[in-house]
Structures are given as C-alpha cells and as structure tokens.
Design a protein around this motif. Structure first.
Motif, short mmCIF file in Angstrom:
data_model
loop_
_atom_site.label_atom_id
_atom_site.label_comp_id
_atom_site.label_asym_id
_atom_site.label_seq_id
_atom_site.Cartn_x
_atom_site.Cartn_y
_atom_site.Cartn_z
N GLU A 215 0.62 -0.95 0.05
CA GLU A 215 -0.09 -0.37 -0.12
C GLU A 215 0.97 0.70 -0.06
O GLU A 215 0.70 1.66 -1.19
CB GLU A 215 -0.88 0.75 1.25
N ARG A 216 1.65 0.94 0.31
CA ARG A 216 2.89 2.36 0.86
C ARG A 216 3.51 2.77 -0.84
O ARG A 216 3.51 3.85 -0.88
CB ARG A 216 3.79 1.57 1.70
N PHE A 217 3.87 1.94 -1.63
CA PHE A 217 4.66 1.74 -2.62
C PHE A 217 3.15 1.99 -3.60
O PHE A 217 3.93 2.83 -5.10
CB PHE A 217 5.88 0.51 -3.08
N TYR A 218 2.27 1.06 -3.41
CA TYR A 218 1.88 1.17 -5.07
C TYR A 218 0.05 1.72 -4.38
O TYR A 218 -0.78 1.69 -5.45
CB TYR A 218 1.89 -0.56 -5.34
N GLY A 219 -0.61 1.98 -4.03
CA GLY A 219 -1.03 2.09 -3.52
C GLY A 219 -1.86 3.81 -4.15
O GLY A 219 -3.14 3.47 -4.78
N GLU A 220 -1.74 4.47 -4.19
CA GLU A 220 -1.77 6.14 -5.58
C GLU A 220 -2.16 5.54 -7.22
O GLU A 220 -2.91 5.90 -7.27
CB GLU A 220 -1.23 6.60 -5.09
N HIS A 221 -1.23 4.13 -7.22
CA HIS A 221 -1.73 3.20 -8.36
C HIS A 221 -2.90 2.88 -8.26
O HIS A 221 -3.08 2.97 -9.46
CB HIS A 221 -0.03 2.69 -9.31
N THR A 222 -3.61 2.39 -7.44
CA THR A 222 -4.26 0.95 -7.51
C THR A 222 -5.49 1.44 -6.70
O THR A 222 -6.06 0.73 -6.83
CB THR A 222 -3.55 -0.38 -6.71
N ALA A 223 -5.44 2.51 -6.57
CA ALA A 223 -6.38 3.27 -5.57
C ALA A 223 -8.18 3.12 -6.67
O ALA A 223 -8.85 2.93 -6.11
CB ALA A 223 -6.39 4.46 -5.12
N GLU A 224 -8.05 3.43 -7.85
CA GLU A 224 -8.88 3.08 -8.59
C GLU A 224 -9.25 1.80 -8.77
O GLU A 224 -10.79 1.63 -8.76
CB GLU A 224 -8.84 4.25 -9.75
N ILE A 225 -8.52 1.30 -9.06
CA ILE A 225 -8.44 0.02 -9.23
C ILE A 225 -9.75 -0.83 -7.71
O ILE A 225 -10.94 -1.58 -8.24
CB ILE A 225 -8.08 -1.26 -9.30
N LYS A 226 -8.93 -0.30 -7.31
CA LYS A 226 -9.35 -0.51 -6.04
C LYS A 226 -11.38 -0.45 -5.52
O LYS A 226 -11.81 -1.10 -5.09
CB LYS A 226 -9.19 -0.32 -4.44
N GLN A 227 -11.35 0.58 -6.06
CA GLN A 227 -12.57 1.32 -5.72
C GLN A 227 -13.41 1.23 -6.47
O GLN A 227 -14.57 0.88 -6.65
CB GLN A 227 -12.80 3.29 -6.07
N ASN A 228 -13.85 0.40 -8.06
CA ASN A 228 -14.03 -0.04 -8.71
C ASN A 228 -14.67 -1.60 -8.34
O ASN A 228 -15.78 -1.39 -8.44
CB ASN A 228 -13.18 -0.12 -10.12
N LEU A 229 -14.01 -2.43 -8.05
CA LEU A 229 -13.90 -3.64 -7.42
C LEU A 229 -15.02 -3.74 -6.42
O LEU A 229 -15.87 -3.96 -6.07
CB LEU A 229 -12.57 -4.84 -6.79
N GLU A 230 -14.99 -2.71 -5.24
CA GLU A 230 -16.04 -2.29 -4.36
C GLU A 230 -17.41 -1.98 -5.28
O GLU A 230 -17.98 -2.32 -4.03
CB GLU A 230 -15.47 -1.40 -3.49
N ARG A 231 -17.26 -0.62 -5.99
CA ARG A 231 -18.46 -0.74 -6.37
C ARG A 231 -18.88 -1.81 -7.14
O ARG A 231 -19.94 -2.19 -7.97
CB ARG A 231 -18.24 0.84 -7.08
N GLY A 232 -17.86 -2.96 -7.46
CA GLY A 232 -18.84 -3.69 -8.54
C GLY A 232 -18.64 -3.68 -10.21
O GLY A 232 -19.26 -3.98 -10.67
N THR A 233 -18.17 -2.24 -10.37
CA THR A 233 -18.13 -1.86 -11.90
C THR A 233 -16.78 -1.39 -12.83
O THR A 233 -16.48 -1.88 -13.45
CB THR A 233 -18.21 0.02 -11.83
N ALA A 234 -16.10 -2.78 -12.25
CA ALA A 234 -14.39 -3.38 -12.76
C ALA A 234 -14.89 -4.12 -13.55
O ALA A 234 -15.38 -5.33 -13.91
CB ALA A 234 -13.87 -3.56 -11.69
N ILE A 235 -14.05 -4.21 -14.79
CA ILE A 235 -14.28 -5.02 -16.50
C ILE A 235 -13.62 -6.67 -15.67
O ILE A 235 -12.53 -6.40 -15.39
CB ILE A 235 -13.60 -4.07 -17.44
#
Length: 235
Positions: A215-235
């Motif tokens: 999270e410390r090294f890659y959190g800012e790059h994966t934040a959008e992917i995590k949000q999409n997975l939580e909302r269920g809108t990820a492809i």
C-alpha cells in the motif's frame, strides 16, 4: 716589409677560421646534447601518459579523497590529544551556509528511502559498516602479512583456525555495533496498536505487514482499481 705584413694577415685569417670551426663544433655538440635530452624527456612523458591512461577514470578523485581522509584523521587525533571535540573545532572554521550544505550532502549521499528489496537493504547496511570502519593500519597489515605468509590470504587448502587472535578493541566494537543494530531493529519493529475498525485484508501478522508495504509503494496507483472492485463496476 710588405711580404711580412701579408704573412701576418694570412696567419690571422687562419686563426679566425680555426676559432670559427671550434665554435661550430661546440654548437653541434650542444645541439646533440639538447636532442638527446628532449628524446629522453619525451620518452618519460609517453611512459607516464600510458601509465595514467591505465588508471581508473576516478583515480585522481579517489587519491584526493584518500589524502583528505588521512589529513582529517590526523587532525582528529591531535584534537583528541588536546582534549577537544574535533567536530566542534571543525565547525568553527566554516560558515553556517557551508555547514548546512555539507549536512544536506551527507543526507543525500545515503538517503533512507524505506524498504524496497532485501538486496538494496543489504547494500545499504554494507556501505554503512564500511563507512564506519577506522582507517587501515598499514604497519600492522604488513606485520600480519609477514607473520602468516601464504595463510594470510587463505585458500581451499589452508587452515587458518587458531592462527588469528581477535583484539579486545575489535570485539568491543563488534558488540557495540550489534547492540546498536538490535536497538534500531526493536524501534522499527515495535508492535502497532490494533485498529478494530480497519478492514481485514490479511490472514496473519506477516501478511498484514506485507500488505502495508504494498500500500505504501503502490497504493496511489491502485486506488481507482480498488474503488471499482468495491462498487462492482470493474471490468
């Protein structure tokens, strides 16, 4: 009378010719000597230039650094003999701007960028230990080299067990360094307070630490992917 005068003039001319010839010969010998000296000097310059070309590109910088370290160590020993703090004495002779620049350079030289890989951590530890090593005692080095002979360099067929005797100063220094490492490791590995409201995305404590590093090294790059997975809108 006229005949005697002519003979005197002829003798004078012959003498002048002999002198001129002697001068020419002396000049010729001087030229030969100068040519030989120039040839010898050119040969020495060629040999010296060839030797310089074989040296590493940073040889001069390393040589100046070694000379500075020797001089700095000498001044430090003199200050300790006089009972003075060498670091404070050295700071008295430089300006505040220069001291600030040196401090920035010192921090920039080996910055702590956190954990990345075990290889980088090992390199950083090695550089720190080498930097803290005292200057080599060449006199003691030569004595040990003569004492142990071929065993000084070791080898597959050389038994060196029991030949080397550790000095008390070296043992104390090793113990102090190990205690410092343990104290530093304890500070950085202290147990954090558990947060009951935090999301549980781990299976054990080791996995939790690994996830925090990710999270410390890659959190800012994966934040959008995590949000999409939580909302269920990820492809």
């Amino acid at each position: 009378m006229n005949t005697q005068k002519c003979e005197q003039n002829k003798e004078a001319k012959e003498k002048t010719f002999v002198e001129k010839q002697a001068e020419r010969m002396q000049r010729l010998r001087n030229l030969h000597t100068a040519r030989n000296e120039a040839r010898t000097q050119n040969h020495q310059e060629v040999v010296a230039e060839e030797a310089r070309n074989k040296l590493p590109t940073n040889y001069e910088a390393k040589r100046r650094q070694a000379e500075w370290l020797v001089e700095d160590q000498k001044k430090r020993e003199e200050a300790e003999t006089e009972g003075k703090n060498y670091d404070r004495v050295k700071l008295l002779n430089i300006s505040a701007i220069e001291a600030e620049r040196l401090e920035r350079k010192k921090k920039k030289k080996n910055p702590d960028q956190g954990f990345s890989t075990y290889e980088h951590a090992t390199i950083r530890q090695y550089n720190r230990l080498v930097k803290n090593m005292p200057p080599a005692d060449m006199e003691r080095y030569e004595k040990q080299k003569q004492k142990y002979g071929e065993a000084f360099y070791g080898g597959p067929n050389v038994i060196i067990h029991g030949m080397h005797e550790d000095h008390k100063e070296a043992v104390d220094k090793m113990v102090d360094d190990l205690e410092g490492q343990i104290a530093k490791r304890t500070k950085y590995s202290r147990r954090r307070i558990h947060n009951d409201d935090a999301d549980i995305d781990y299976i054990n404590e080791r996995n939790a630490k690994f996830n925090k590093k990710l999270e410390r090294f890659y959190g800012e790059h994966t934040a959008e992917i995590k949000q999409n997975l939580e909302r269920g809108t990820a492809i």
